[in-house]
Design a protein around this motif. Structure first.
Motif, PDB file in Angstrom:
ATOM      1  N   LYS A  61       0.838  -1.204   0.000  1.00  0.00           N
ATOM      2  CA  LYS A  61       0.000   0.000   0.000  1.00  0.00           C
ATOM      3  C   LYS A  61       0.869   1.249   0.000  1.00  0.00           C
ATOM      4  O   LYS A  61       0.587   2.206  -0.733  1.00  0.00           O
ATOM      5  N   ALA A  62       1.919   1.256   0.785  1.00  0.00           N
ATOM      6  CA  ALA A  62       2.829   2.398   0.819  1.00  0.00           C
ATOM      7  C   ALA A  62       3.489   2.591  -0.545  1.00  0.00           C
ATOM      8  O   ALA A  62       3.638   3.724  -1.029  1.00  0.00           O
ATOM      9  N   GLY A  63       3.867   1.485  -1.193  1.00  0.00           N
ATOM     10  CA  GLY A  63       4.483   1.565  -2.519  1.00  0.00           C
ATOM     11  C   GLY A  63       3.513   2.092  -3.560  1.00  0.00           C
ATOM     12  O   GLY A  63       3.883   2.901  -4.416  1.00  0.00           O
ATOM     13  N   GLY A  64       2.273   1.650  -3.483  1.00  0.00           N
ATOM     14  CA  GLY A  64       1.255   2.136  -4.415  1.00  0.00           C
ATOM     15  C   GLY A  64       0.990   3.622  -4.251  1.00  0.00           C
ATOM     16  O   GLY A  64       0.859   4.350  -5.245  1.00  0.00           O
ATOM     17  N   ASP A  65       0.934   4.067  -2.996  1.00  0.00           N
ATOM     18  CA  ASP A  65       0.714   5.494  -2.738  1.00  0.00           C
ATOM     19  C   ASP A  65       1.891   6.327  -3.253  1.00  0.00           C
ATOM     20  O   ASP A  65       1.705   7.390  -3.843  1.00  0.00           O
ATOM     21  N   LYS A  66       3.096   5.829  -3.031  1.00  0.00           N
ATOM     22  CA  LYS A  66       4.290   6.537  -3.503  1.00  0.00           C
ATOM     23  C   LYS A  66       4.310   6.600  -5.036  1.00  0.00           C
ATOM     24  O   LYS A  66       4.607   7.639  -5.623  1.00  0.00           O
ATOM     25  N   TRP A  67       3.966   5.471  -5.698  1.00  0.00           N
ATOM     26  CA  TRP A  67       3.950   5.414  -7.160  1.00  0.00           C
ATOM     27  C   TRP A  67       2.952   6.421  -7.719  1.00  0.00           C
ATOM     28  O   TRP A  67       3.239   7.107  -8.703  1.00  0.00           O
ATOM     29  N   LYS A  68       1.793   6.521  -7.095  1.00  0.00           N
ATOM     30  CA  LYS A  68       0.768   7.458  -7.563  1.00  0.00           C
ATOM     31  C   LYS A  68       1.233   8.901  -7.418  1.00  0.00           C
ATOM     32  O   LYS A  68       0.855   9.763  -8.219  1.00  0.00           O
ATOM     33  N   SER A  69       2.032   9.167  -6.403  1.00  0.00           N
ATOM     34  CA  SER A  69       2.469  10.543  -6.166  1.00  0.00           C
ATOM     35  C   SER A  69       3.647  10.951  -7.060  1.00  0.00           C
ATOM     36  O   SER A  69       3.954  12.139  -7.156  1.00  0.00           O
ATOM     37  N   LEU A  70       4.302   9.984  -7.705  1.00  0.00           N
ATOM     38  CA  LEU A  70       5.434  10.314  -8.579  1.00  0.00           C
ATOM     39  C   LEU A  70       4.951  10.982  -9.867  1.00  0.00           C
ATOM     40  O   LEU A  70       3.895  10.633 -10.400  1.00  0.00           O
ATOM     41  N   SER A  71       5.754  11.916 -10.361  1.00  0.00           N
ATOM     42  CA  SER A  71       5.441  12.552 -11.639  1.00  0.00           C
ATOM     43  C   SER A  71       5.917  11.632 -12.765  1.00  0.00           C
ATOM     44  O   SER A  71       6.649  10.663 -12.534  1.00  0.00           O
ATOM     45  N   ASP A  72       5.510  11.953 -13.988  1.00  0.00           N
ATOM     46  CA  ASP A  72       5.920  11.151 -15.138  1.00  0.00           C
ATOM     47  C   ASP A  72       7.446  11.160 -15.301  1.00  0.00           C
ATOM     48  O   ASP A  72       8.036  10.158 -15.698  1.00  0.00           O
ATOM     49  N   ALA A  73       8.068  12.294 -14.999  1.00  0.00           N
ATOM     50  CA  ALA A  73       9.523  12.391 -15.113  1.00  0.00           C
ATOM     51  C   ALA A  73      10.204  11.479 -14.087  1.00  0.00           C
ATOM     52  O   ALA A  73      11.246  10.879 -14.378  1.00  0.00           O
ATOM     53  N   GLU A  74       9.632  11.359 -12.897  1.00  0.00           N
ATOM     54  CA  GLU A  74      10.207  10.497 -11.862  1.00  0.00           C
ATOM     55  C   GLU A  74       9.975   9.012 -12.188  1.00  0.00           C
ATOM     56  O   GLU A  74      10.768   8.155 -11.791  1.00  0.00           O
ATOM     57  N   LYS A  75       8.896   8.722 -12.906  1.00  0.00           N
ATOM     58  CA  LYS A  75       8.589   7.346 -13.290  1.00  0.00           C
ATOM     59  C   LYS A  75       9.403   6.894 -14.503  1.00  0.00           C
ATOM     60  O   LYS A  75       9.533   5.694 -14.757  1.00  0.00           O
ATOM     61  N   ALA A  76       9.953   7.840 -15.254  1.00  0.00           N
ATOM     62  CA  ALA A  76      10.622   7.550 -16.526  1.00  0.00           C
ATOM     63  C   ALA A  76      11.709   6.474 -16.433  1.00  0.00           C
ATOM     64  O   ALA A  76      11.757   5.584 -17.281  1.00  0.00           O
ATOM     65  N   PRO A  77      12.591   6.489 -15.413  1.00  0.00           N
ATOM     66  CA  PRO A  77      13.629   5.445 -15.374  1.00  0.00           C
ATOM     67  C   PRO A  77      13.043   4.031 -15.201  1.00  0.00           C
ATOM     68  O   PRO A  77      13.553   3.066 -15.778  1.00  0.00           O
ATOM     69  N   PHE A  78      11.966   3.933 -14.450  1.00  0.00           N
ATOM     70  CA  PHE A  78      11.335   2.634 -14.231  1.00  0.00           C
ATOM     71  C   PHE A  78      10.619   2.163 -15.498  1.00  0.00           C
ATOM     72  O   PHE A  78      10.659   0.983 -15.839  1.00  0.00           O
ATOM     73  N   VAL A  79      10.004   3.107 -16.199  1.00  0.00           N
ATOM     74  CA  VAL A  79       9.329   2.777 -17.463  1.00  0.00           C
ATOM     75  C   VAL A  79      10.360   2.330 -18.497  1.00  0.00           C
ATOM     76  O   VAL A  79      10.149   1.348 -19.222  1.00  0.00           O
ATOM     77  N   ALA A  80      11.502   3.016 -18.543  1.00  0.00           N
ATOM     78  CA  ALA A  80      12.554   2.668 -19.500  1.00  0.00           C
ATOM     79  C   ALA A  80      13.111   1.273 -19.217  1.00  0.00           C
ATOM     80  O   ALA A  80      13.316   0.470 -20.137  1.00  0.00           O
ATOM     81  N   LYS A  81      13.324   0.974 -17.926  1.00  0.00           N
ATOM     82  CA  LYS A  81      13.847  -0.351 -17.569  1.00  0.00           C
ATOM     83  C   LYS A  81      12.821  -1.437 -17.895  1.00  0.00           C
ATOM     84  O   LYS A  81      13.186  -2.506 -18.388  1.00  0.00           O
ATOM     85  N   ALA A  82      11.543  -1.155 -17.652  1.00  0.00           N
ATOM     86  CA  ALA A  82      10.489  -2.122 -17.956  1.00  0.00           C
ATOM     87  C   ALA A  82      10.412  -2.371 -19.460  1.00  0.00           C
ATOM     88  O   ALA A  82      10.230  -3.513 -19.896  1.00  0.00           O
ATOM     89  N   GLU A  83      10.563  -1.324 -20.263  1.00  0.00           N
ATOM     90  CA  GLU A  83      10.545  -1.482 -21.721  1.00  0.00           C
ATOM     91  C   GLU A  83      11.739  -2.302 -22.200  1.00  0.00           C
ATOM     92  O   GLU A  83      11.610  -3.135 -23.104  1.00  0.00           O
TER      93      GLU A  83
END
Length: 129
Positions: A61-83
């Motif tokens: 739950k804490a991870g989900g809340d943190k993920w929701k609060s991240l901006s697209d720029a902050e999520k970008a490294p995780f999206v790139a690694k997933a791709e």
């Protein structure tokens, strides 16, 4: 009374269900999404900061809340690694799908299923005796 009738009809459907097909142990595992790539690191950090928390649900739950609060720029490294992981997975799946599975259909011997072939074999044995 009606609830019993419904449950008994539900039981009959369950008894018809067949067993699951066996999974191929050589098949590549699906890659994690960007969220799960994020959660790998987040779990470690969260456990260091909160060593007394042992419940998986609290950490999730804490991870989900943190993920929701991240901006697209902050999520970008995780999206790139997933791709990147998805591209590797697609490459592995391409080679996995090209390999013959070793069954009769893969070798091109026959279009018949195994049961049809077995039925014919049994029939010819019985006819020979």
């Amino acid at each position: 009374m009606k609830s019993r009738a419904r449950s008994s009809s539900g039981d009959s459907r369950l008894s018809v269900r067949k067993t699951k097909a066996e999974k191929d142990p050589n098949k590549p595992k699906r890659p994690p999404s960007a969220f799960f790539v994020f959660m790998e690191g987040f779990r470690k950090d969260y456990k260091e900061k909160h060593p007394n928390v042992k419940q998986v649900s609290v950490i999730g739950k804490a991870g989900g809340d943190k993920w929701k609060s991240l901006s697209d720029a902050e999520k970008a490294p995780f999206v790139a690694k997933a791709e990147k992981l998805k591209a590797e997975y697609n490459k592995k799946m391409g080679t996995y799908n090209k390999k013959p599975s070793g069954g009769p259909a893969a070798s091109g011997d026959s279009d018949k299923s195994k049961s049809e072939v077995n039925d014919e074999d049994e029939g010819s044995v019985e006819g020979d005796e």
